[in-house]
Design a protein around this motif. Sequence first.
Motif, mmCIF file in Angstrom:
data_model
loop_
_atom_site.group_PDB
_atom_site.id
_atom_site.type_symbol
_atom_site.label_atom_id
_atom_site.label_comp_id
_atom_site.label_asym_id
_atom_site.label_seq_id
_atom_site.Cartn_x
_atom_site.Cartn_y
_atom_site.Cartn_z
ATOM 1 N N ARG A 196 0.942 -1.129 -0.287
ATOM 2 C CA ARG A 196 0.101 -0.251 0.372
ATOM 3 C C ARG A 196 1.359 1.401 0.513
ATOM 4 O O ARG A 196 2.083 1.137 0.716
ATOM 5 N N LEU A 197 0.788 2.007 -0.893
ATOM 6 C CA LEU A 197 0.965 3.703 -1.126
ATOM 7 C C LEU A 197 0.738 4.492 -0.466
ATOM 8 O O LEU A 197 -0.884 4.246 0.051
ATOM 9 N N ASN A 198 1.036 6.207 0.679
ATOM 10 C CA ASN A 198 0.507 6.308 1.114
ATOM 11 C C ASN A 198 0.675 7.239 -0.117
ATOM 12 O O ASN A 198 0.898 7.255 -0.716
ATOM 13 N N PRO A 199 -1.032 8.219 0.171
ATOM 14 C CA PRO A 199 -0.847 9.197 -0.419
ATOM 15 C C PRO A 199 -0.175 10.167 -1.522
ATOM 16 O O PRO A 199 -0.593 10.554 -2.734
ATOM 17 N N ARG A 200 0.887 10.383 -0.505
ATOM 18 C CA ARG A 200 1.713 11.865 -1.319
ATOM 19 C C ARG A 200 2.817 10.653 -2.710
ATOM 20 O O ARG A 200 3.321 11.197 -3.564
ATOM 21 N N LEU A 201 3.099 9.662 -1.795
ATOM 22 C CA LEU A 201 3.941 9.029 -3.111
ATOM 23 C C LEU A 201 2.809 8.148 -4.021
ATOM 24 O O LEU A 201 3.629 8.452 -5.222
ATOM 25 N N ALA A 202 1.323 8.059 -3.837
ATOM 26 C CA ALA A 202 0.872 7.400 -4.780
ATOM 27 C C ALA A 202 0.435 9.125 -5.884
ATOM 28 O O ALA A 202 0.828 9.262 -6.979
ATOM 29 N N GLU A 203 0.614 10.294 -5.322
ATOM 30 C CA GLU A 203 0.072 11.695 -5.968
ATOM 31 C C GLU A 203 1.440 11.774 -6.740
ATOM 32 O O GLU A 203 1.343 11.668 -8.678
ATOM 33 N N SER A 204 2.934 11.431 -6.261
ATOM 34 C CA SER A 204 3.985 11.721 -7.578
ATOM 35 C C SER A 204 3.901 11.047 -8.662
ATOM 36 O O SER A 204 4.427 11.244 -9.525
ATOM 37 N N ILE A 205 3.681 9.476 -8.238
ATOM 38 C CA ILE A 205 3.602 8.569 -9.321
ATOM 39 C C ILE A 205 2.565 8.480 -10.664
ATOM 40 O O ILE A 205 3.170 8.298 -11.769
ATOM 41 N N TYR A 206 1.927 8.940 -9.803
ATOM 42 C CA TYR A 206 0.487 9.103 -11.069
ATOM 43 C C TYR A 206 0.867 10.788 -11.516
ATOM 44 O O TYR A 206 0.377 10.671 -12.932
ATOM 45 N N ARG A 207 1.896 11.707 -10.991
ATOM 46 C CA ARG A 207 1.720 12.874 -11.592
ATOM 47 C C ARG A 207 2.630 12.404 -12.433
ATOM 48 O O ARG A 207 3.316 13.376 -14.098
ATOM 49 N N ARG A 208 3.224 11.648 -12.650
ATOM 50 C CA ARG A 208 4.860 11.386 -13.485
ATOM 51 C C ARG A 208 4.257 10.362 -15.192
ATOM 52 O O ARG A 208 4.586 10.588 -16.140
ATOM 53 N N VAL A 209 3.500 9.549 -14.085
ATOM 54 C CA VAL A 209 2.490 8.614 -15.333
ATOM 55 C C VAL A 209 2.127 8.574 -16.392
ATOM 56 O O VAL A 209 1.721 8.614 -17.325
ATOM 57 N N PHE A 210 0.573 10.018 -15.675
ATOM 58 C CA PHE A 210 -0.176 10.721 -16.561
ATOM 59 C C PHE A 210 0.010 11.451 -16.902
ATOM 60 O O PHE A 210 -1.252 12.878 -17.435
ATOM 61 N N ALA A 211 1.259 11.485 -17.412
ATOM 62 C CA ALA A 211 1.237 13.365 -17.647
ATOM 63 C C ALA A 211 0.585 13.762 -19.256
ATOM 64 O O ALA A 211 0.741 14.437 -19.070
ATOM 65 N N ASN A 212 1.412 13.306 -20.094
ATOM 66 C CA ASN A 212 1.033 12.701 -21.030
ATOM 67 C C ASN A 212 -0.545 12.494 -21.426
ATOM 68 O O ASN A 212 -0.977 12.670 -22.990
ATOM 69 N N SER A 213 -1.157 11.861 -20.438
ATOM 70 C CA SER A 213 -2.453 11.182 -20.641
ATOM 71 C C SER A 213 -3.612 11.830 -21.303
ATOM 72 O O SER A 213 -3.372 13.984 -20.382
ATOM 73 N N GLU A 214 -4.726 12.148 -21.004
ATOM 74 C CA GLU A 214 -5.961 12.682 -21.178
ATOM 75 C C GLU A 214 -6.902 13.605 -19.721
ATOM 76 O O GLU A 214 -6.729 11.851 -19.633
ATOM 77 N N PHE A 215 -7.420 13.633 -19.349
ATOM 78 C CA PHE A 215 -8.225 14.057 -17.921
ATOM 79 C C PHE A 215 -7.978 13.242 -17.151
ATOM 80 O O PHE A 215 -8.375 13.373 -15.909
ATOM 81 N N PHE A 216 -6.229 13.823 -17.260
ATOM 82 C CA PHE A 216 -6.367 13.342 -15.984
ATOM 83 C C PHE A 216 -6.385 15.038 -14.754
ATOM 84 O O PHE A 216 -5.966 15.957 -14.828
ATOM 85 N N PRO A 217 -7.031 14.469 -13.562
ATOM 86 C CA PRO A 217 -7.265 15.660 -12.674
ATOM 87 C C PRO A 217 -6.371 16.436 -11.915
ATOM 88 O O PRO A 217 -5.037 15.932 -11.141
ATOM 89 N N LYS A 218 -5.762 17.691 -11.846
ATOM 90 C CA LYS A 218 -5.053 18.394 -11.255
ATOM 91 C C LYS A 218 -5.305 18.211 -9.683
ATOM 92 O O LYS A 218 -4.053 18.157 -9.063
ATOM 93 N N ASP A 219 -6.382 18.311 -9.125
ATOM 94 C CA ASP A 219 -6.490 18.361 -7.823
ATOM 95 C C ASP A 219 -5.994 16.657 -7.441
ATOM 96 O O ASP A 219 -7.504 15.627 -6.485
#
Length: 411
Positions: A196-219
């Motif tokens: 299980r990842l803590n929210p801060r680490l999960a946020e960091s991974i998601y912002r990196r992985v989905f940077a070029n995707s569509e509909f990724f929410p800023k919040d």
Amino acid sequence: MALKVAAVNSSRAVAAVAAQDGEGDLMVVREYDEEKDKVAVEEMERRCEIGEGGKPSLVADLLGDPLCRVRHFPSHIMLVAECGEKREIVGVIRGCVKTVTRGNSVYVKLAYILGLRVSPSYRRLGIGQKLVQKLEEWCKQNGAEYVYMATDCSNEPSINLFTRKCAYIKFRTPTMLVQPVHAHYKPLGSGIAIVRLNPRLAESIYRRVFANSEFFPKDIDNILCNRPSLGTFMALPRKCLPQWDPKTGILPPSFAITSIWSTRQLFRLQVKGASMLTYACCMASRVVDAWMPWLMLPSIPDVFRKFWVYFLYGLHMEGKNASRLMKSLCAFAHNMGRDDNGCGAVLAEVGQRDPVREVIPHWRKFSLSEDLWCIKNLGDSNDGSNDRSGSSDWMKSRPSSPLLFVDPRDI
């Protein structure tokens, strides 16, 4: 009843509409008042949920909160249409505004329309179109550059309303995958660790992985910390676990990741109108599965009583044997649902070209090969000249990535 439409000012900063027929009936679109409208809205939506032709239908219980589907967005609204001297509520619509990527790390303000309902006896009178128009006005006032809606690709009345009367275009066709929660546990696979990842680490991974995707929410940080979010989990080879240090920011060479959103506190679903034979077959499969779990029979949960679902979002996989890791992660989510008495299914929605689409376990009979998202430019023109991001119009561009992020708040 032919409706003649005229603009009326609203005391609540939402434009209203008056419509009058030959008998003097009045139709007004205004903002939902929770204290005043709650009971009437619930009754109107119950009338809309009655299945036609004796066919089974899936109905939703909003648990006494008609705003539940948009309440978790920072900027949201619900409009109601009332008609006649008795001010009967005959239609509702919900909407929100959020900031998302349109690809290549470019953010835009996007509105989302959902929960449009019109009472059966008041359909084909232009009420749905007027609700959409007034919601679009609110979206523009709140800075939205685009607005979109999602519907079943077979829902012709909804598609015709938005594409023919409201100038939306068909945009993306993600796939909805549904896996019933069985009475038995699913094996996770040998040599696989799930952490299980803590929210801060999960946020960091998601912002990196989905940077070029569509509909990724800023919040995304708010979503991960929201009450319905049950956590973010990563599957990786067990032999890699001792060498992986999350603090370095370096991802494992092979991994799969997803977050889980529960609708338990938001709404419940229920299948109504099924035949006794269907009911008996479903319950029999459940009983046999519970008595002999080692057979791992594909039983159907008790969907004839109110149940909730788990929605998997942020699905992504990389590296060698990533498919096996993702399947284990989905099995882990299934087992969480199996232990959460009342969870009936695990859902996921992904882009047509996303590699995880071919990996996620699902039942084809319950899944949609194509969902349909329709979009509209809220600028003064549709040629892209007013696109405030400074690049070509999003509606005309091809996706920059096969990844499509589906916001769990949208379901």
